[in-house]
Design a protein around this motif. Structure first.
Motif, short mmCIF file in Angstrom:
data_model
loop_
_atom_site.label_atom_id
_atom_site.label_comp_id
_atom_site.label_asym_id
_atom_site.label_seq_id
_atom_site.Cartn_x
_atom_site.Cartn_y
_atom_site.Cartn_z
N GLU A 163 11.09 -6.85 3.52
CA GLU A 163 11.78 -5.78 2.81
C GLU A 163 11.03 -5.48 1.52
OE1 GLU A 163 15.71 -7.21 2.64
OE2 GLU A 163 16.55 -5.29 2.08
N ASP A 164 10.91 -4.20 1.17
CA ASP A 164 10.32 -3.90 -0.13
C ASP A 164 11.26 -2.99 -0.91
OD1 ASP A 164 9.58 -1.00 0.03
OD2 ASP A 164 8.39 -1.71 1.73
N ASP A 165 11.07 -2.94 -2.23
CA ASP A 165 11.92 -2.07 -3.05
C ASP A 165 11.14 -0.85 -3.51
OD1 ASP A 165 10.23 -3.21 -4.85
OD2 ASP A 165 11.77 -3.79 -6.30
N GLY A 166 10.30 -0.35 -2.62
CA GLY A 166 9.44 0.78 -2.94
C GLY A 166 10.07 2.13 -2.64
N ARG A 167 9.20 3.09 -2.28
CA ARG A 167 9.69 4.47 -2.18
C ARG A 167 10.32 4.82 -0.85
NH1 ARG A 167 3.94 5.49 -2.13
NH2 ARG A 167 4.03 6.09 -4.31
N GLY A 168 10.24 3.95 0.11
CA GLY A 168 10.81 4.27 1.42
C GLY A 168 9.85 5.14 2.22
N GLY B 108 12.96 4.07 -13.34
CA GLY B 108 13.95 3.08 -13.78
C GLY B 108 13.92 1.80 -12.95
N LYS B 109 12.79 1.58 -12.27
CA LYS B 109 12.64 0.33 -11.50
C LYS B 109 11.81 -0.65 -12.31
CE LYS B 109 12.55 2.30 -6.80
NZ LYS B 109 11.74 2.39 -5.58
N PRO B 110 11.97 -1.96 -12.09
CA PRO B 110 11.08 -2.91 -12.76
C PRO B 110 9.63 -2.62 -12.34
CG PRO B 110 12.41 -4.01 -11.07
CD PRO B 110 12.92 -2.62 -11.21
N PRO B 111 8.68 -2.75 -13.27
CA PRO B 111 7.29 -2.40 -12.94
C PRO B 111 6.70 -3.24 -11.81
CG PRO B 111 7.41 -3.49 -15.08
CD PRO B 111 8.81 -3.19 -14.68
N VAL B 112 7.17 -4.48 -11.69
CA VAL B 112 6.68 -5.34 -10.62
C VAL B 112 7.55 -5.14 -9.38
CG1 VAL B 112 6.17 -7.71 -9.91
CG2 VAL B 112 5.90 -7.04 -12.30
N GLY B 113 6.94 -4.69 -8.32
CA GLY B 113 7.67 -4.48 -7.09
C GLY B 113 7.91 -5.81 -6.37
N THR B 114 8.91 -5.84 -5.51
CA THR B 114 9.21 -7.06 -4.77
C THR B 114 9.08 -6.82 -3.27
OG1 THR B 114 10.80 -7.72 -6.45
CG2 THR B 114 10.98 -8.82 -4.32
N VAL B 115 8.35 -7.72 -2.64
CA VAL B 115 8.34 -7.73 -1.18
C VAL B 115 9.00 -9.03 -0.78
CG1 VAL B 115 6.93 -7.70 0.90
CG2 VAL B 115 6.16 -6.45 -1.12
N SER B 116 10.10 -8.95 -0.05
CA SER B 116 10.74 -10.21 0.30
C SER B 116 10.67 -10.45 1.79
CB SER B 116 12.18 -10.24 -0.22
OG SER B 116 13.00 -9.53 0.64
N VAL B 117 10.37 -11.70 2.12
CA VAL B 117 10.30 -12.11 3.52
C VAL B 117 11.43 -13.11 3.71
CG1 VAL B 117 8.91 -13.36 5.23
CG2 VAL B 117 7.80 -11.83 3.60
N ALA C 86 0.82 -1.21 0.00
CA ALA C 86 0.00 0.00 0.00
C ALA C 86 0.85 1.26 0.00
CB ALA C 86 -0.93 -0.02 1.21
N HIS C 87 1.91 1.28 0.81
CA HIS C 87 2.64 2.52 1.00
C HIS C 87 4.07 2.51 0.46
CE1 HIS C 87 -0.74 3.68 3.33
NE2 HIS C 87 -0.56 2.70 4.19
N GLY C 88 4.61 1.33 0.24
CA GLY C 88 6.00 1.25 -0.21
C GLY C 88 6.09 1.19 -1.73
N ILE C 89 5.57 0.12 -2.28
CA ILE C 89 5.63 -0.11 -3.72
C ILE C 89 4.88 1.00 -4.49
CG2 ILE C 89 5.03 -1.76 -5.57
CD1 ILE C 89 7.01 -3.00 -3.66
N GLU C 90 5.53 1.54 -5.50
CA GLU C 90 4.91 2.60 -6.30
C GLU C 90 4.03 1.97 -7.38
OE1 GLU C 90 8.11 1.87 -6.13
OE2 GLU C 90 9.31 3.59 -5.50
#
Lengths: 451, 126
Positions: free
Chosen positions: A255-260, A232-241, A219-223
């Motif tokens: 961990e997510d690779d979103g906007r922080g 310049g990020k891959p369109p599919v975001g990653t949430v790793s557990v 909801a809040h991390g992944i753009e």
């Protein structure tokens, strides 16, 4: 090791797939499941399993129709694979020994009798298991000599039945992620790494916390996909557990690779709400979360207080790191099972209390400690002294930045830390029955917050 | 069931009594208020025991453990168990009581007792 735990997960998934085919097997589906597992087994070098799966796949592909009672065989195979997954997790491989006979029966289409082998696994009511464990504990406590050893053995066997592998949460977490991504119009995938065994009750609390964190990340991390591409990020975001057991501690990172986390926005919101503290602390505040839920665009915080509560009830803690534009990482540190914990028991002449050995960073002689009022110097460090008991300390038990004065050090007990009934939780993680009385085990989190 | 503690007598509803024991050894809780007597092992569970007299500002040396039914079982530490009697009661203001008996004795509310324990165990109360 990571490779293995992924393989074990795959094995459980295939077992599930085969079981779902058992009532009315679709031969192509069955062959597909076997093929999937064959690839994975080849990767970890389980040659016996590879050759079984290869031969079985070829055999089934040659069939024109589904033989009678083949479903029973599939259900049995699913049982065996699940059993095998458990064995591999303990670095055992006995299940491989059954494969040649299974292949023979498959080739001969000899499936009668497989139904009788089913149901070697039974479902047990979890509460009944708890009772059984408590009884075995009491037995071990009361018994002496050889009987005591047998009772201890019984207790630990029962305790191990209550363990659940966290890897089994994966499909559950995946569906939570997919649902949230659908709701938010985002693209995201889950990566699950590592595995560990925890008690059922802890697994439930962990699952709840992980679902919150995953949904939060989506909801809040992944753009949104377009925004990610612009960045310049891959369109599919990653949430790793990732799950890792270390000594008596369990570490779970989400961990997510979103906007922080936008620390400025959090600070601003905290100011409006009249909350004090560092932004990465404030996000766990119940009223911060509440507000953020009302206004989703404001920040990040939906249910973070619930996450913290769930983790702290288990005697663990949550921390967070974030990098603007790069993502956020939550780290949960939990004590692994309280079913076989080491507990340091201390107290005075009449009262005894415990603290998990994993939470203790040292036990010090009074001569090592220089007392100055409520503070003490230990080497170069200044620590706060907590005197729960009256009387001259025989030693000091260090928990984080606290030194607990212990007029008497009793023992390091090993056993089950049982939870208190619901109304009596918070101050203590649970209790351990020793010498016929319940010895409460302090919740280090409570200690650190209140002293 | 009538009980005595700290020179006062109280009543508990018999149907809320799960057991009455000669006070077995328990484990006092460090840092607990005077009315919280400690923990006892009962049917494989940890049972908090409350000193009834101290809860009402008195003092006592308890001899009996009366186990009461509430949201979770709770122990009451009393000096004497006086037997049973039938009585009606009128409502009381005190959250620890369900009412006042005809003889003027406070009728204990087990859930009220549990609530005061809960606030200490939760670590929020003192």
């Amino acid at each position: 090791m990571e490779l293995w735990s992924e393989f074990i997960d795959e094995m459980l998934r295939v077992a599930q797939g085969l079981r779902s085919q058992a009532p009315e097997p679709d031969l192509r589906e069955v062959a597909r499941h076997l093929h999937t597992l064959k690839g994975a087994a080849g990767f970890v070098g389980l040659d016996e399993l590879v050759s079984f799966l290869h031969a079985a796949e070829e055999e089934i592909k040659g069939w024109k129709e589904t033989p009678d009672e083949f479903g029973h065989y599939l259900a049995y195979l699913a049982d065996l694979l699940e059993e095998g997954a458990e064995q591999l997790a303990r670095e055992r491989r006995e299940f491989l020994g059954e494969l040649p006979r299974l292949l023979e029966d498959l080739k001969a289409k000899k499936f009668s009798g497989y139904w009788a082998k089913l149901g070697r696994r039974v479902w047990v009511d979890a509460d009944a298991l708890e009772e059984l464990l408590a009884l075995a504990g009491e037995l071990a406590e009361a018994a002496e000599g050889k009987l005591k050893l047998l009772a201890e053995n019984l207790r630990s066997k029962i305790a191990s039945l209550r363990l659940v592998r966290l890897g089994r949460l994966r499909p559950y977490l995946e569906s939570a992620l997919e649902r949230e991504a659908g709701l938010q119009g985002k693209l995201a995938r889950l990566e699950f790494r590592g595995d560990a065994e925890v008690e059922r009750e802890a697994a439930e609390a962990v699952a709840e916390a992980l679902v919150h964190l995953i949904r939060n990340a989506v909801a809040h991390g992944i753009e949104a996909p377009e925004e990610r591409e612009k960045l310049g990020k891959p369109p599919v975001g990653t949430v790793s557990v990732s799950v890792r057991a270390e000594g008596e501690q369990l570490m779970i990172a989400v961990e997510d690779d979103g906007r922080g986390i936008d620390l400025r926005a959090v600070r601003e919101r905290a100011r409006q709400l009249g909350l004090e503290g560092e932004p990465l602390e404030v996000i766990f505040h119940p009223s911060f979360s509440l507000k953020a839920e009302v206004d989703l665009s404001a920040g990040r915080g939906v249910g973070l207080d619930a996450v913290r509560r769930a983790v702290e009830e288990l005697g663990g803690e949550v921390s967070v790191q974030t990098e603007q534009g790069r993502g956020t990482r939550f780290l949960l540190v939990l004590p692994t099972g309280l079913s076989n914990a080491h507990v340091l028991v201390f107290g005075d002449g009449s009262s005894r209390i415990g603290v998990l050995a994993s939470a203790v960073s040292g036990v010090h002689e009074p001569s090592e400690v220089k007392l100055e009022g409520r503070w003490a110097k230990l080497g170069d460090e200044v620590l706060k002294v907590v005197s729960l008991f009256e009387g001259e300390p025989e030693g000091f038990v260090r928990v984080g930045r606290l030194l607990l004065a212990a007029p008497r050090l009793y023992e390091v007990a090993r056993g089950i830390v049982r939870k208190f009934k619901e109304p009596f939780r918070g101050r203590f993680l649970g209790y351990l029955v020793s010498a016929g009385v319940p010895v409460p085990v302090l919740n280090p989190k409570w200690l650190l917050r209140n002293f | 069931m009538r009980v005595r503690a700290g020179g006062r007598s109280f009543a508990v509803q018999v149907r809320r009594v799960l057991g009455v024991l000669r006070l077995p050894p328990g484990n006092p809780l460090p840092g607990a208020p005077r009315w919280l007597g400690g923990l006892w092992a009962w049917r494989g569970e940890a049972l908090p025991g409350v000193r009834l007299a101290e809860l009402f500002g008195g003092e006592s040396s308890p001899q009996w453990l009366v186990i009461l039914e509430a949201e979770a079982p709770i122990g009451l530490l009393v000096e004497e168990v006086l037997g049973t009697a039938e009585t009606e009661w009128s409502p009381a203001e005190d959250p620890l009581l369900v009412g006042i008996s005809e003889a003027g004795e406070g009728v204990i509310d087990p859930q009220g007792i549990l609530k005061v324990c809960e606030s200490w165990f939760s670590g929020r109360g003192t």
